[in-house]
Write a protein that holds these residues in place. Sequence first.
Motif, PDB file in Angstrom:
ATOM      1  N   UNK A 360       0.793  -1.223   0.000  1.00  0.00           N
ATOM      2  CA  UNK A 360       0.000   0.000   0.000  1.00  0.00           C
ATOM      3  C   UNK A 360       0.821   1.267   0.000  1.00  0.00           C
ATOM      4  N   UNK A 361       2.134   1.155  -0.060  1.00  0.00           N
ATOM      5  CA  UNK A 361       2.963   2.355  -0.062  1.00  0.00           C
ATOM      6  C   UNK A 361       2.829   3.062  -1.394  1.00  0.00           C
ATOM      7  N   UNK A 362       2.851   4.391  -1.385  1.00  0.00           N
ATOM      8  CA  UNK A 362       2.739   5.179  -2.596  1.00  0.00           C
ATOM      9  C   UNK A 362       4.133   5.495  -3.129  1.00  0.00           C
ATOM     10  N   UNK A 363       4.216   5.501  -4.441  1.00  0.00           N
ATOM     11  CA  UNK A 363       5.498   5.798  -5.064  1.00  0.00           C
ATOM     12  C   UNK A 363       5.861   7.251  -4.852  1.00  0.00           C
ATOM     13  N   UNK A 364       7.159   7.485  -4.701  1.00  0.00           N
ATOM     14  CA  UNK A 364       7.636   8.851  -4.488  1.00  0.00           C
ATOM     15  C   UNK A 364       7.401   9.659  -5.747  1.00  0.00           C
ATOM     16  N   UNK A 365       6.901  10.867  -5.648  1.00  0.00           N
ATOM     17  CA  UNK A 365       6.649  11.672  -6.843  1.00  0.00           C
ATOM     18  C   UNK A 365       7.956  12.062  -7.529  1.00  0.00           C
ATOM     19  N   UNK A 366       7.909  12.093  -8.845  1.00  0.00           N
ATOM     20  CA  UNK A 366       9.051  12.465  -9.637  1.00  0.00           C
ATOM     21  C   UNK A 366       8.809  13.835 -10.239  1.00  0.00           C
ATOM     22  N   UNK A 367       9.825  14.658 -10.219  1.00  0.00           N
ATOM     23  CA  UNK A 367       9.708  16.000 -10.756  1.00  0.00           C
ATOM     24  C   UNK A 367       8.914  16.894  -9.813  1.00  0.00           C
ATOM     25  N   UNK A 368       8.110  17.764 -10.401  1.00  0.00           N
ATOM     26  CA  UNK A 368       7.308  18.700  -9.605  1.00  0.00           C
ATOM     27  C   UNK A 368       6.128  17.959  -9.001  1.00  0.00           C
ATOM     28  N   UNK A 369       6.001  17.918  -7.677  1.00  0.00           N
ATOM     29  CA  UNK A 369       4.903  17.163  -7.073  1.00  0.00           C
ATOM     30  C   UNK A 369       3.553  17.850  -7.218  1.00  0.00           C
ATOM     31  N   UNK A 371       0.229  19.301  -8.911  1.00  0.00           N
ATOM     32  CA  UNK A 371      -0.585  18.962 -10.080  1.00  0.00           C
ATOM     33  C   UNK A 371      -0.886  20.233 -10.865  1.00  0.00           C
ATOM     34  N   UNK A 372      -1.238  20.100 -12.162  1.00  0.00           N
ATOM     35  CA  UNK A 372      -1.594  21.304 -12.939  1.00  0.00           C
ATOM     36  C   UNK A 372      -2.765  22.079 -12.335  1.00  0.00           C
ATOM     37  N   UNK A 373      -3.757  21.360 -11.791  1.00  0.00           N
ATOM     38  CA  UNK A 373      -4.866  22.069 -11.177  1.00  0.00           C
ATOM     39  C   UNK A 373      -4.448  22.858  -9.955  1.00  0.00           C
ATOM     40  N   UNK A 374      -3.541  22.287  -9.144  1.00  0.00           N
ATOM     41  CA  UNK A 374      -3.052  23.001  -7.968  1.00  0.00           C
ATOM     42  C   UNK A 374      -2.268  24.234  -8.370  1.00  0.00           C
ATOM     43  N   UNK A 375      -1.448  24.115  -9.418  1.00  0.00           N
ATOM     44  CA  UNK A 375      -0.684  25.282  -9.878  1.00  0.00           C
ATOM     45  C   UNK A 375      -1.615  26.396 -10.340  1.00  0.00           C
ATOM     46  N   UNK A 376      -2.697  26.033 -11.081  1.00  0.00           N
ATOM     47  CA  UNK A 376      -3.596  27.049 -11.598  1.00  0.00           C
ATOM     48  C   UNK A 376      -4.420  27.691 -10.496  1.00  0.00           C
ATOM     49  N   UNK A 377      -4.898  26.891  -9.511  1.00  0.00           N
ATOM     50  CA  UNK A 377      -5.768  27.429  -8.465  1.00  0.00           C
ATOM     51  C   UNK A 377      -4.999  28.198  -7.409  1.00  0.00           C
ATOM     52  N   UNK A 378      -3.797  27.730  -7.051  1.00  0.00           N
ATOM     53  CA  UNK A 378      -3.051  28.339  -5.957  1.00  0.00           C
ATOM     54  C   UNK A 378      -2.124  29.436  -6.463  1.00  0.00           C
ATOM     55  N   UNK A 379      -1.336  29.126  -7.500  1.00  0.00           N
ATOM     56  CA  UNK A 379      -0.324  30.071  -7.949  1.00  0.00           C
ATOM     57  C   UNK A 379      -0.714  30.804  -9.225  1.00  0.00           C
ATOM     58  N   UNK A 380      -1.801  30.407  -9.870  1.00  0.00           N
ATOM     59  CA  UNK A 380      -2.216  31.079 -11.086  1.00  0.00           C
ATOM     60  C   UNK A 380      -1.352  30.748 -12.292  1.00  0.00           C
ATOM     61  N   UNK A 381      -0.680  29.619 -12.289  1.00  0.00           N
ATOM     62  CA  UNK A 381       0.177  29.209 -13.397  1.00  0.00           C
ATOM     63  C   UNK A 381      -0.605  28.224 -14.247  1.00  0.00           C
ATOM     64  N   UNK A 382      -0.891  28.632 -15.483  1.00  0.00           N
ATOM     65  CA  UNK A 382      -1.631  27.773 -16.385  1.00  0.00           C
ATOM     66  C   UNK A 382      -0.685  26.778 -17.037  1.00  0.00           C
ATOM     67  N   UNK A 383      -1.140  25.577 -17.324  1.00  0.00           N
ATOM     68  CA  UNK A 383      -0.264  24.609 -18.009  1.00  0.00           C
ATOM     69  C   UNK A 383       0.058  25.067 -19.426  1.00  0.00           C
ATOM     70  N   UNK A 384       1.186  24.604 -19.924  1.00  0.00           N
ATOM     71  CA  UNK A 384       1.619  25.001 -21.273  1.00  0.00           C
ATOM     72  C   UNK A 384       0.651  24.470 -22.307  1.00  0.00           C
ATOM     73  N   UNK A 385       0.299  25.359 -23.266  1.00  0.00           N
ATOM     74  CA  UNK A 385      -0.641  24.964 -24.306  1.00  0.00           C
ATOM     75  C   UNK A 385       0.069  24.138 -25.360  1.00  0.00           C
ATOM     76  N   UNK A 386      -0.598  23.126 -25.906  1.00  0.00           N
ATOM     77  CA  UNK A 386       0.026  22.339 -26.984  1.00  0.00           C
ATOM     78  C   UNK A 386       0.164  23.185 -28.248  1.00  0.00           C
ATOM     79  N   UNK A 387       1.126  22.858 -29.097  1.00  0.00           N
ATOM     80  CA  UNK A 387       1.328  23.655 -30.317  1.00  0.00           C
ATOM     81  C   UNK A 387       0.095  23.630 -31.197  1.00  0.00           C
ATOM     82  N   UNK A 388      -0.216  24.812 -31.761  1.00  0.00           N
ATOM     83  CA  UNK A 388      -1.335  24.945 -32.670  1.00  0.00           C
ATOM     84  C   UNK A 388      -2.652  25.264 -32.015  1.00  0.00           C
ATOM     85  N   UNK A 389      -2.769  25.216 -30.652  1.00  0.00           N
ATOM     86  CA  UNK A 389      -4.032  25.544 -29.998  1.00  0.00           C
ATOM     87  C   UNK A 389      -4.210  27.050 -29.944  1.00  0.00           C
TER      88      UNK A 389
END
Length: 414
Positions: A360-369, A371-389
């Motif tokens: 039942x142990x959870x794997x250690x997070x890799x990279x930035x722990x 989530x994109x939703x947390x970044x947008x709601x807390x820090x106001x950082x939107x995820x990078x848009x894919x090319x052409x959008x």
Amino acid sequence: MASSRRSRKVALRLTMPLVAVAVALTAIASTMPSPAVAQEGILRRWSLRDLFMPRREPRVDPYILEQPQGQPRKKIRKTPRKPKATVGNVSRPAEPAVPVIEKAADARVVLVIGDFLGGGLAEGLGTVFAENAKIRVIDRTNGSSGFVREDHYNWPEQAKALIEQEKPAAVIVMMGSNDRQQMRVADNREPPMSPGWTKEYTARTEKLAKAIAETKVPFLWVGMPAFKSSKMSTDMLAFNDIYRAATEAAGSEFVDVWDGFVDENGAFVTSGPDINGQPVRLRSDDGINVTRAGKRKLAFFAEKPLNKLLGITPQGMEAVVPASLPQATPGELNVPVNIDRTVPVSLSDPELDGGTELMGAQAAPKGDPRSPGEKLAVQGIAPAAPPGRADDFSWPPKPLPAVQGTETTTAIKR
């Protein structure tokens, strides 16, 4: 000349009333029916009102002695409606009658003693055990009895005689509603709730509890409910304290029914929930007597402790162990007697099977722990848009990824 004119005027004044009376008599004579019609009961009484305001009534032909009569109406029988029990402005269908089963010859007896409220409790218990052929409820209450008037009914003496006569398996006591009156103590009359009155009342209560306990028959003492009069309710609270102390001193159980007949603020209520939680009328208009639903509610409070005295267990409540589960016995447990030390358990491999992580142990997070939703709601950082959008504002524009399965075409040369 003047005298002759005056005499003429006087003569006219004297003759005018006579003329009026003659005209009136002529009108009455013209409207009176014939003797044959009068014999048939058509003649009516005349008054001075008829001279000036004649009644407009249909003229009756005197030669027709019998008037045509209409046909008699047929009587319509209405089917009787079933009685309904009303609660306030809401009508509810009457409760169905509880079937009464004939009691067995060896049925155990539940003896109820007390005043008129005790009689209501006995009626409610009769409804509870109506379908139980092994339990018989016997009501030996006296409606106007109590502890104050021993000259009217002496309960300590009568209780022993009733127990010897009925040979009950359990006794239930409920009384006290008639005891708010003067008591004769020696040669004095003590007012209610005075020190001398309270002392003697407590002694008589303890005397009854001891008399029942000496017979070796288990008993319950049901307390008084609230009443419409606030002064009477206050006295009933004091009575309940006396009953509780006497009952517990005799080694028995006191049943408190107070909360079943008051609201959430402790005030008296005429209507309230029944044993099924439905709003019903519990008390009568005088605020003292109880209705049929109120009697059943009194029995509801006494039912559980009474079943305990009689050894009655609710059906279907026995604990059943599934046959598939192993049942261990104390002899099967092999526990070492001498324990010197405990083998250490590895946190990474508690089962010693070569595992590297706990279950039942959870794997250690890799990279930035985050989530994109947390970044947008807390820090106001939107995820990078894919090319052409449409929201891809990178410059210079990023090339679009190639789509598999499609062919690229070049401009057609003309």
